[in-house]
Design a protein around this motif. Structure first.
Motif: not given
Length: 138
Positions: A29-33, A50-54, A59-62
């Motif tokens: 998940x750090x790759x997204x940031x 995609x942010x809404x789906x994310x 939900x744990x992805x801050x």
């Protein structure tokens, strides 16, 4: 250019080329940031959808304030590059000769950049190169 609109859209660049957004989230998940902070908007943007789906499915992805500022900055870069290409196609000239990318690296770690979202160019212009002078803005 990759416009990630849904979790099942695939990256077409980098070490996760061919992987879906969801697969990358599960594996790294750090790759997204990292993409939001380092890959310019003419190569990849994450759309609102995609942010809404994310937010719904992971939900744990801050999603931090800085993440959103950088994502929006990349969207603006994309729009500017698209406008430039359209104009240059129409006028038959090279693109991006006068396009200047404001960076977010020299003052990384400062409150003015990380929390307030000011770019390096903003800090140089508004704060005379002193990111600690943010408190004096009215």
């Amino acid at each position: 250019m990759t416009c990630i609109e849904h979790l099942d859209d695939k990256f077409d660049f980098g070490k996760f080329s061919g992987c879906t957004f969801a697969e990358v989230l599960e594996y790294n998940p750090e790759y997204i940031t990292w993409v939001v902070q380092n890959v310019n908007g003419s190569m990849c943007i994450f759309c609102d959808s995609v942010v809404e789906e994310l937010q719904l499915l992971f939900p744990k992805f801050e999603i931090t304030h800085r993440f959103e500022i950088m994502r929006n900055h990349r969207i603006v870069e994309f729009e500017e590059a698209k406008d430039c290409q359209e104009k240059d196609y129409y006028y038959g000239r090279q693109c991006n000769d006068d396009y200047e990318d404001s960076s977010f690296g020299r003052y990384a770690g400062s409150y003015a950049q990380d929390e307030m979202g000011y770019s390096d160019d903003d800090i140089d212009t508004i704060f005379d190169g002193d990111p600690d002078a943010y408190w004096n803005i009215d």
